[in-house]
Write an enzyme that holds these catalytic residues in place. Sequence first.
Site, PDB file in Angstrom:
ATOM      1  N   SER A 221       0.733  -1.296   0.166  1.00 11.86           N
ATOM      2  CA  SER A 221      -0.046  -0.095  -0.234  1.00 11.86           C
ATOM      3  C   SER A 221       0.837   1.049   0.042  1.00 11.86           C
ATOM      4  O   SER A 221       1.654   1.522  -1.198  1.00 11.86           O
ATOM      5  CB  SER A 221      -0.956   0.089   1.140  1.00 11.86           C
ATOM      6  OG  SER A 221      -1.832   0.882   0.998  1.00 11.86           O
ATOM      7  N   GLU A 336      -9.541  -5.319  -3.989  1.00 10.75           N
ATOM      8  CA  GLU A 336      -8.560  -4.206  -3.262  1.00 10.75           C
ATOM      9  C   GLU A 336      -9.773  -3.304  -2.815  1.00 10.75           C
ATOM     10  O   GLU A 336      -9.610  -2.831  -1.713  1.00 10.75           O
ATOM     11  CB  GLU A 336      -8.123  -3.585  -4.272  1.00 10.75           C
ATOM     12  CG  GLU A 336      -6.797  -4.207  -4.782  1.00 10.75           C
ATOM     13  CD  GLU A 336      -5.460  -4.257  -3.944  1.00 10.75           C
ATOM     14  OE1 GLU A 336      -5.866  -3.444  -2.837  1.00 10.75           O
ATOM     15  OE2 GLU A 336      -4.588  -5.002  -4.188  1.00 10.75           O
ATOM     16  N   HIS A 436      -7.470  -5.873   0.460  1.00  7.76           N
ATOM     17  CA  HIS A 436      -6.490  -4.904   0.298  1.00  7.76           C
ATOM     18  C   HIS A 436      -5.744  -5.185   1.776  1.00  7.76           C
ATOM     19  O   HIS A 436      -6.399  -5.375   2.809  1.00  7.76           O
ATOM     20  CB  HIS A 436      -6.818  -3.432   0.432  1.00  7.76           C
ATOM     21  CG  HIS A 436      -5.772  -2.473   0.312  1.00  7.76           C
ATOM     22  ND1 HIS A 436      -4.835  -2.344  -0.516  1.00  7.76           N
ATOM     23  CD2 HIS A 436      -5.351  -1.614   1.246  1.00  7.76           C
ATOM     24  CE1 HIS A 436      -4.000  -1.569  -0.334  1.00  7.76           C
ATOM     25  NE2 HIS A 436      -4.172  -1.028   0.707  1.00  7.76           N
TER      26      HIS A 436
END
Length: 529
Positions: A221, A336, A436
Amino acid sequence: MRTAFPYSYRFLLALALVLPVPWAAAADAGPIVRIDTGSVSGVPNAQAGLDEFKGIPYAAPPVDTLRWKPPQPAAAWKGVRTADRFGPRCMQRPIYSDQVFHSDGMGEDCLYLNVWKPAHAGNGKLPVLVYFYGGGFITGDSSEARYDGASLAQRGIVTVTVNYRLDVFGFLALPALAAESPAHATGNYGLLDQVAALRWVQHNIAAFGGDPQQVTIAGESAGSMSVSALMASPLSKGLMQRAIGESGAVFGQRQPASRASAEQQGAAYMQHVGAHSLADLRAMKADVLLKACGDEGVTKFGPSIDGDLLPRTPAAIYEAGAQAHIPLLAGSNSQEQDWHALLGDKPPTPANYRAAVQREFGANAEEVLRLYPGGDEAEVRASGTALGGDRFMGYPTWRWMHLQYKTGAPVYYYRFEQPRPAKRDGSAGPDPGAVHSGEIEYALGNLDGNPIYAWTATDRGVSCVMEGYFANFIKTGNPNGPGLPHWPAVASQEGGLLRQAIGADTHSYIDRDAARHELLQRVDPDRQP
């Protein structure tokens, strides 16, 4: 009867009674390593065959007049410094409920790193991993169990995790800061921290058995975005030889702000907190500055085109081929985001979906609907999830991968597909897809560090494969190795690009989603807010 002791034994016994603490410390001393600022004592992990060092300062505390300045060298010390616990985490608000920190408090004095190494690592020959945490540049810490470096270290890798400044402390930009900067730059202090950590690795990692010429940088990320930015930056050229990115890059909606925009944001924040000068800001308490970041109307802080670390936009740098030409392993997850990112709390009906796409994309809505169709509820859920995930992290990661592939460097592209299992307490079943950040524990071999989920034999098998890929890539620049499904490097084939699906059924396939990403590049371009 009186026992006769040899003179030497009586002397040592008397000395021990006079100086009990040093003698005890000597008996229990951990591994000691000499670095450029002094000696550090770590903790032996005999069961794992490792030595662990936590809370090593790699830069001076960025406090007082050093707040909002590039990191300065750490001060040297005399004697042996104990490195047996994580340093304080950087200033941050509690944003995500799934973050569990083991740091020694929180504060601005937070520029510390941690090293895991095989106990008998030798001198300067092992590959090195430097890992940067995620958290949107506003939260995160190297003390989270999912970033623990022990598992990869057991595979013969010297593993380093790094703290870096966050939020307003890491990314405030102001003309006054540029004026005092020798580089006439402002902002990106958190990314400059990462560069300083990489320079620390160059100077010191050989003492831990690591090879400074075999450094892989990695992150998830915001950490992955950092890796893509460091590859573009002239300040970090030569400091790494390989790169891994998990779900994120500085393109699309993740594009850094322009310098003008960042300085305007900084000026608005300065006015919001009632400061009239840079000196006023530096005199304010850290918790006051942090609290103001959560106030209504205050824009989130993040990377910008500062003129030094990023002299141009990442898109311009990569398109010119001016980034680091090193092997890259990168990818994103199957979920995600889900369709709620587009529809909110509205039902996933075709009508609601069409209206949302028209609102978001205007004149381009019909083209978007052609590639992300929503003819019934099931299709809305699937397409909405794909569109949300692509805009969030899928497209930026694809763009990074594709630009690096065009340079001729070896690139390995993955799609992580393993959903996390049910929670142990029965409060939730398995995730519908790979969410995610859901791959971190699998990739770093840390499933057991997350007791929330009832990990299965399948999960452990997926982790073994993914961690194996990571370990091989860190060592050689190629993820392939004995016992692992073959992973081909990115190459054109039958109208698509070769990609690796990682999950219960790990295999290579031809990814034909380029049309979706090229569409987003046109209608949702690398824009600067």
